[in-house]
Design an enzyme around this catalytic site. Structure first.
Site, short mmCIF file in Angstrom:
data_model
loop_
_atom_site.label_atom_id
_atom_site.label_comp_id
_atom_site.label_asym_id
_atom_site.label_seq_id
_atom_site.Cartn_x
_atom_site.Cartn_y
_atom_site.Cartn_z
N ASP A 53 0.66 -1.28 0.02
CA ASP A 53 0.14 0.26 0.13
C ASP A 53 1.22 1.22 0.45
OD1 ASP A 53 -3.32 0.42 0.92
OD2 ASP A 53 -1.72 2.46 0.96
N SER A 93 -6.68 5.38 -0.26
CA SER A 93 -6.45 3.59 -0.47
C SER A 93 -8.54 3.19 -0.49
CB SER A 93 -6.11 2.70 0.96
OG SER A 93 -4.69 3.05 0.71
N THR A 162 -7.97 -1.62 2.80
CA THR A 162 -7.49 -2.37 1.26
C THR A 162 -8.18 -3.93 1.34
OG1 THR A 162 -5.99 -0.85 0.80
CG2 THR A 162 -5.54 -3.12 0.40
N GLU A 288 -1.88 -7.80 1.96
CA GLU A 288 -1.39 -6.67 1.67
C GLU A 288 -0.53 -6.23 2.92
OE1 GLU A 288 -3.05 -1.92 2.30
OE2 GLU A 288 -3.67 -3.48 4.01
N ASP A 293 2.43 2.25 2.93
CA ASP A 293 1.41 3.83 2.74
C ASP A 293 1.66 5.20 4.00
OD1 ASP A 293 -0.70 5.30 1.92
OD2 ASP A 293 -2.00 4.96 3.64
N HIS A 297 3.42 8.48 3.96
CA HIS A 297 2.66 9.99 5.20
C HIS A 297 3.78 10.08 6.09
CE1 HIS A 297 -1.40 9.23 3.49
NE2 HIS A 297 -1.58 8.31 3.46
N ASP A 335 -1.51 0.58 -4.24
CA ASP A 335 -3.00 1.00 -5.10
C ASP A 335 -2.69 2.19 -5.37
OD1 ASP A 335 -1.70 1.65 -2.11
OD2 ASP A 335 -4.31 1.50 -1.06
N HIS A 336 -1.82 2.84 -5.08
CA HIS A 336 -0.71 4.19 -5.61
C HIS A 336 -0.04 4.69 -5.06
CE1 HIS A 336 -2.02 4.85 -1.19
NE2 HIS A 336 -3.14 4.85 -1.50
N HIS A 439 -1.09 11.40 -0.63
CA HIS A 439 -0.70 10.23 -1.62
C HIS A 439 -0.14 11.37 -2.98
CE1 HIS A 439 -3.53 7.56 0.36
NE2 HIS A 439 -3.07 7.28 0.90
ZN LIG Z 1 -2.45 6.32 2.89
#
Ligand SMILES: [Zn+2]
Length: 558
Positions: A53, A93, A162, A288, A293, A297, A335-336, A439
């Protein structure tokens, strides 16, 4: 036989032999280069989707340097994935998982329900008013209807966006209680992650406001509930639900330091594959690496790279299974992107053209815990003395008063402690750059292994379609089977909200509790093949065709 005839036979034999050799060589080359050791004769029975993620290629590069050798993912890079959602070119997400779980894009924060019409990007050309908030079938639900075993593995709570997107339908990813309830009634075969609080009522120390004990429900359904690493390793059959933390599981780096009772992502993946692969009809599994992610951040390079390496270990497990099994397609993709990490930034102490491996790796070697754990170590004492002591002890950097002031200034502007530390330390002590605490919207890498693996640039919705066609189902048909709007079939129905936390759809004397797969007729309880879902924004209720047939069987008129 005359001489000419004999030599003709000899020549023909030689030609046939040469053609045969050529055929074998060509075939081998084709296998090698076209589809990763597979030919068209291998059919796909299992799909394993793996999502790190919130990251992109820059993290793959950093992880390779950190490891000092090739990653498993390095041999699987086949293309890229477009990630935008319906209301922004930068996705969240929840909208992202909706795309690769259902084959359709949606709004930020929505989990496998149709996008709201009010703020759809102009590129779509229509607002989609008729389908907003409507549940959309996922590849997991479709695989289950096909008789396949299904599983979800994550290092966050299992109800986090997710994993949840494959097994629930809600218009707000933060509705953790509803999400967990739906997931429990989806009859997953394997689920491993955190989030125990969402299974227990408040009276038993949990977060549930509806008074339900979902661990009890799972036990009644015949699940084994496991909470520790040793327990999961000892299980070899049956339906299993692993809840390894009240909230999220530990980051891989912190798990090794503080929580060795939790399994690693690779261990959970191996066990999930072992259990699911017992189903002769095949399986669908999503794994996942949830926290990559969060590290993005926080602009925390050590959390990001160590969780990505843990993810790569899990990928290795999946690929080793797929190599032996030959009927398994492994699809991996973020996912990004998140944080906008770069290798090199505008004000590094060494010029970019003289950057050594040590410049990149040595600061990371000194970081023993994630910035989240460092925040915990610092506690509430934000003095220079305390902060510099803890940062020196755990991250091996002797920060200056100037660094301290920069961290404090970010905190004064609302940045949380660990985000501020990540940003300042990355900028002043590493060659790793960041463009955002959020993101970002670029394409992300696509990695794949197995028969008919995709090659090229895909939209995130294509990943659901690739999975559907590989496993032999049509998501449009599954949508018709799983989500029928009650009002379109029955005129006399009522949504009873007298118990606000536990609404019930009533049709004549029949009762269908929302967020479950149950139909109650007097004393009789029918288990349905799909969920009963309520969309509060449109006040519509959706039930599976299975329920419609049972209701009609009781003589209820339309
Ligand atoms: Zn995020």
């Amino acid at each position: 036989m005359n001489k000419t005839f004999k030599s003709m036979i000899r020549i023909s034999f030689c030609v046939i032999l040469m053609l045969a050799i050529l055929y074998v060589i060509l075939n081998r080359q084709l296998q090698k280069y076209s589809s990763g050791d597979f030919t068209a004769k291998h059919k796909v029975k299992n799909v394993i989707m793996m999502v790190p993620d919130g990251c992109s290629n820059s993290l793959q590069t950093l992880a390779r340097w950190k490891k000092g050798e090739a990653l498993t993912l390095d041999s699987m890079l086949v293309g890229a994935v477009k990630t935008y959602m319906t209301n922004s070119i930068i996705t969240g997400s929840a909208a992202a998982v909706t795309a690769f779980a259902t084959g359709k894009k949606t709004t930020v924060g929505f989990l496998s329900v149709g996008p709201r019409a009010e703020d759809v990007l102009t590129i779509f050309g229509h607002s989609g008013e008729e389908t907003q908030y409507k549940p959309m079938a996922t590849v997991l639900e479709a695989a289950k209807l096909k008789g396949k075993a299904v599983g979800l593995v994550a290092t966050s709570t299992i109800c986090h966006a997710t994993p949840a997107g494959f097994a629930c339908h809600v218009d707000n990813r933060n509705k953790y209680n509803e999400i967990t309830e739906q997931m429990v009634y989806e009859n997953l075969d394997v689920a491993f992650g955190g989030g125990k609080q969402y299974f227990l009522p408040e009276s038993e120390g949990g977060a549930r406001t509806d008074g339900e004990n979902l661990l009890g429900v799972l036990r009644d359904k015949g699940y084994k509930i496991v909470e520790k690493r040793e327990e999961i390793l000892g299980i070899s059959s049956g339906k299993v639900w692993g809840v390894f933390a009240m909230n999220h599981m530990r980051a891989d780096l912190d798990r090794r330091q503080f929580s060795s009772g939790q399994p690693s992502l690779a261990e959970m993946t191996a066990k999930a594959i072992e259990l699911l692969s017992r189903d002769k009809d095949g399986f669908f599994l999503m794994v996942e690496g949830s926290q990559i992610d969060w590290a993005g951040h926080a602009n925390d390079p050590i959390h990001m790279v160590t969780d990505f390496l843990a993810f790569d270990e899990a990928v290795k497990v999946a690929v080793e299974f797929a190599r032996k099994n030959k009927e398994t397609l492994v699809l991996a993709f973020p996912d990004h992107n998140c944080g906008g990490m770069t290798i090199g930034h505008g004000h590094t102490k060494v010029p970019y053209s003289a950057t050594k491996v040590e410049d990149l790796i040595d600061p990371l070697k000194r970081m023993k815990i994630t910035s989240g754990a460092l925040k915990y170590q610092i506690g509430n004492d934000y003095s220079y003395a305390n902060m510099s002591k803890e940062i020196s002890e755990w991250w091996g950097m002797n920060i200056t008063k100037g660094d301290y002031n920069a961290i404090k200034k970010l905190m004064d502007n609302g940045t949380s402690l660990n985000y501020a530390i990540g940003e300042v330390i990355s900028g002043n002590y590493t060659v790793i750059g960041w463009t955002s605490h959020n993101h970002t919207g670029e394409d992300v890498p696509l990695w794949a292994y197995g028969p008919n693996r995709p090659v090229g640039l895909y939209d995130n919705t294509d990943l659901a379609k690739i999975t559907a066609s590989a496993l032999g189902f049509n998501l449009d048909e599954v949508n018709k089977e799983l989500f029928v709007e009650v009002g379109e079939i029955f005129s006399n129905y009522d949504l009873d909200k007298s118990d606000a936390a536990n609404p019930v759809l009533k049709i004549d004397s029949l009762e269908l509790p929302i967020n479950k797969n149950i139909l109650m007729a007097g004393g009789e309880v029918h288990e349905l093949n799909g969920l009963v879902v309520y969309a509060p924004m449109t006040e519509k209720v959706y039930i599976p065709m299975d329920a419609v047939r049972i209701i009609e069987g009781y003589g209820v008129r339309h």
